[in-house]
Motif scaffolding. Structure first.
Motif, short mmCIF file in Angstrom:
data_model
loop_
_atom_site.label_atom_id
_atom_site.label_comp_id
_atom_site.label_asym_id
_atom_site.label_seq_id
_atom_site.Cartn_x
_atom_site.Cartn_y
_atom_site.Cartn_z
N MET A 1 0.82 -1.19 0.00
CA MET A 1 0.00 0.00 0.00
C MET A 1 0.86 1.26 0.00
SD MET A 1 -3.08 -1.10 -0.03
CE MET A 1 -4.12 0.24 0.44
N ILE A 2 2.05 1.18 0.53
CA ILE A 2 2.90 2.36 0.60
C ILE A 2 3.44 2.71 -0.78
CG2 ILE A 2 5.04 3.28 1.59
CD1 ILE A 2 4.50 1.52 4.02
N ARG A 3 3.78 1.68 -1.59
CA ARG A 3 4.37 1.94 -2.91
C ARG A 3 3.32 2.14 -4.01
NH1 ARG A 3 7.89 -3.13 -3.19
NH2 ARG A 3 8.38 -3.24 -1.00
N ALA A 4 2.06 2.00 -3.70
CA ALA A 4 1.03 2.13 -4.72
C ALA A 4 0.53 3.57 -4.78
CB ALA A 4 -0.13 1.20 -4.41
N GLU A 5 0.19 4.03 -6.00
CA GLU A 5 -0.40 5.35 -6.17
C GLU A 5 -1.31 5.34 -7.39
OE1 GLU A 5 2.62 8.28 -6.77
OE2 GLU A 5 3.27 7.47 -8.67
N LEU A 6 -2.07 6.38 -7.51
CA LEU A 6 -3.03 6.50 -8.61
C LEU A 6 -2.61 7.64 -9.52
CD1 LEU A 6 -5.58 4.89 -9.13
CD2 LEU A 6 -6.89 6.72 -8.10
N GLN A 7 -2.33 7.31 -10.80
CA GLN A 7 -1.96 8.35 -11.76
C GLN A 7 -2.95 8.30 -12.92
OE1 GLN A 7 2.05 7.50 -12.91
NE2 GLN A 7 2.94 8.64 -11.19
N ASP A 8 -3.68 9.38 -13.15
CA ASP A 8 -4.68 9.49 -14.21
C ASP A 8 -5.70 8.36 -14.15
OD1 ASP A 8 -3.38 11.76 -15.15
OD2 ASP A 8 -2.10 10.60 -16.50
N GLY A 9 -6.06 7.99 -12.94
CA GLY A 9 -7.07 6.96 -12.75
C GLY A 9 -6.55 5.55 -12.93
N VAL A 10 -5.24 5.39 -13.10
CA VAL A 10 -4.65 4.05 -13.27
C VAL A 10 -3.80 3.75 -12.05
CG1 VAL A 10 -3.12 2.64 -14.69
CG2 VAL A 10 -4.61 4.32 -15.77
N HIS A 11 -3.97 2.54 -11.53
CA HIS A 11 -3.24 2.11 -10.34
C HIS A 11 -1.82 1.72 -10.75
CE1 HIS A 11 -2.82 0.51 -6.32
NE2 HIS A 11 -2.29 -0.59 -6.83
N THR A 12 -0.81 2.36 -10.20
CA THR A 12 0.59 2.04 -10.50
C THR A 12 1.34 1.81 -9.20
OG1 THR A 12 1.19 4.38 -10.50
CG2 THR A 12 0.63 3.39 -12.63
N ILE A 13 2.44 1.07 -9.33
CA ILE A 13 3.28 0.78 -8.16
C ILE A 13 4.60 1.50 -8.34
CG2 ILE A 13 4.46 -1.05 -6.90
CD1 ILE A 13 2.28 -2.95 -7.77
N LYS A 14 5.01 2.24 -7.32
CA LYS A 14 6.29 2.93 -7.36
C LYS A 14 7.41 1.89 -7.20
CE LYS A 14 4.77 7.13 -5.00
NZ LYS A 14 4.97 7.92 -3.77
N GLN A 15 8.44 2.00 -8.03
CA GLN A 15 9.59 1.12 -7.92
C GLN A 15 10.57 1.73 -6.93
OE1 GLN A 15 9.86 -1.83 -9.27
NE2 GLN A 15 7.90 -1.63 -10.32
N PRO A 16 11.02 0.95 -5.97
CA PRO A 16 11.97 1.51 -5.00
C PRO A 16 13.33 1.74 -5.65
CG PRO A 16 11.69 -0.82 -4.61
CD PRO A 16 10.72 -0.43 -5.68
N LYS A 17 13.99 2.77 -5.24
CA LYS A 17 15.33 3.07 -5.74
C LYS A 17 16.32 2.26 -4.91
CE LYS A 17 14.17 7.69 -7.26
NZ LYS A 17 14.41 9.13 -7.09
N ASP A 18 17.09 1.42 -5.61
CA ASP A 18 18.09 0.60 -4.91
C ASP A 18 19.34 1.44 -4.69
OD1 ASP A 18 16.49 -1.63 -4.85
OD2 ASP A 18 17.23 -2.39 -6.78
N GLU A 19 19.61 1.70 -3.46
CA GLU A 19 20.83 2.41 -3.12
C GLU A 19 21.77 1.41 -2.46
OE1 GLU A 19 20.27 5.94 -0.88
OE2 GLU A 19 18.69 6.69 -2.19
N VAL A 20 22.93 1.26 -3.05
CA VAL A 20 23.91 0.31 -2.54
C VAL A 20 24.98 1.08 -1.80
CG1 VAL A 20 25.51 -1.52 -3.18
CG2 VAL A 20 23.42 -1.18 -4.51
N THR A 21 25.20 0.69 -0.58
CA THR A 21 26.22 1.36 0.23
C THR A 21 27.60 0.81 -0.14
OG1 THR A 21 26.10 -0.27 1.99
CG2 THR A 21 24.59 1.60 2.13
N PRO A 22 28.65 1.56 0.14
CA PRO A 22 30.01 1.06 -0.15
C PRO A 22 30.33 -0.26 0.56
CG PRO A 22 30.07 3.40 0.34
CD PRO A 22 28.68 2.93 0.60
N GLU A 23 29.78 -0.47 1.73
CA GLU A 23 30.00 -1.73 2.44
C GLU A 23 29.37 -2.91 1.69
OE1 GLU A 23 28.43 -1.19 6.33
OE2 GLU A 23 29.92 0.30 6.89
N GLN A 24 28.17 -2.68 1.14
CA GLN A 24 27.51 -3.73 0.37
C GLN A 24 28.28 -4.03 -0.92
OE1 GLN A 24 23.61 -2.01 -0.03
NE2 GLN A 24 22.79 -3.16 1.71
N VAL A 25 28.87 -2.99 -1.53
CA VAL A 25 29.67 -3.19 -2.74
C VAL A 25 30.88 -4.05 -2.42
CG1 VAL A 25 31.11 -2.02 -4.45
CG2 VAL A 25 28.89 -1.08 -3.85
N LYS A 26 31.57 -3.77 -1.30
CA LYS A 26 32.72 -4.57 -0.90
C LYS A 26 32.32 -6.02 -0.64
CE LYS A 26 35.51 -0.92 1.21
NZ LYS A 26 36.09 -0.41 2.45
#
Length: 147
Positions: A1-26
């Motif tokens: 429910m948090i990622r869902a929104e209504l645009q022009d009467g159409v139900h869409t899901i927001k895609q989360p932005k993947d942020e990778v920390t330097p520790e995760q890269v290592k």
């Protein structure tokens, strides 16, 4: 429910932005390196296992066997015949193993199948279990009725 929104009467899901920390890269890089190293070791073991199965074939890197004969004069060297010296037929001189003498060939009969019909009717075999250090390989042969 948090990622869902209504645009022009159409139900869409927001895609989360993947942020990778330097520790995760290592961590990902070390995991990739460990995976590659594990695969390299596994392939090296496989190569060694396959090379060990080639024990009867002439393997690369093996130095050739030498058989040295000593003579007193050059005349003996020129008159030297390896077949007569080893007391075998000239066709078997190139053999390094199981080189029977002429006396053995005359005295013993040939063992095994010598008829051309028996030589071509070989039974088919399937390897069931590979050989180990304690036991030989196990084969399963195709059933063939003997008359």
């Amino acid at each position: 429910m948090i990622r869902a929104e209504l645009q022009d009467g159409v139900h869409t899901i927001k895609q989360p932005k993947d942020e990778v920390t330097p520790e995760q890269v290592k961590l990902m890089r070390t995991q990739d390196i460990k995976y590659v190293e594990m695969k390299r070791v596994a392939e090296a073991k496989k190569i060694e296992r396959l090379k060990s199965e080639l024990h009867l074939l002439d393997a690369e890197g093996k130095k050739p066997n030498k058989h040295v004969f000593f003579f007193d004069t050059k005349k003996e060297v020129q008159e030297f015949d390896i077949a007569t010296h080893l007391d075998t037929v000239p066709e078997l001189v190139d053999r390094v193993y199981n080189r029977p003498t002429i006396a053995t060939l005359e005295k013993e009969t040939l063992k095994g199948a010598t008829d051309p019909a028996h030589l071509k009717d070989k039974t088919h075999k399937v390897k069931v279990k590979k050989e180990t250090t304690n036991s030989p390989a196990i084969y399963k042969f195709k059933f063939q009725r003997k008359r």
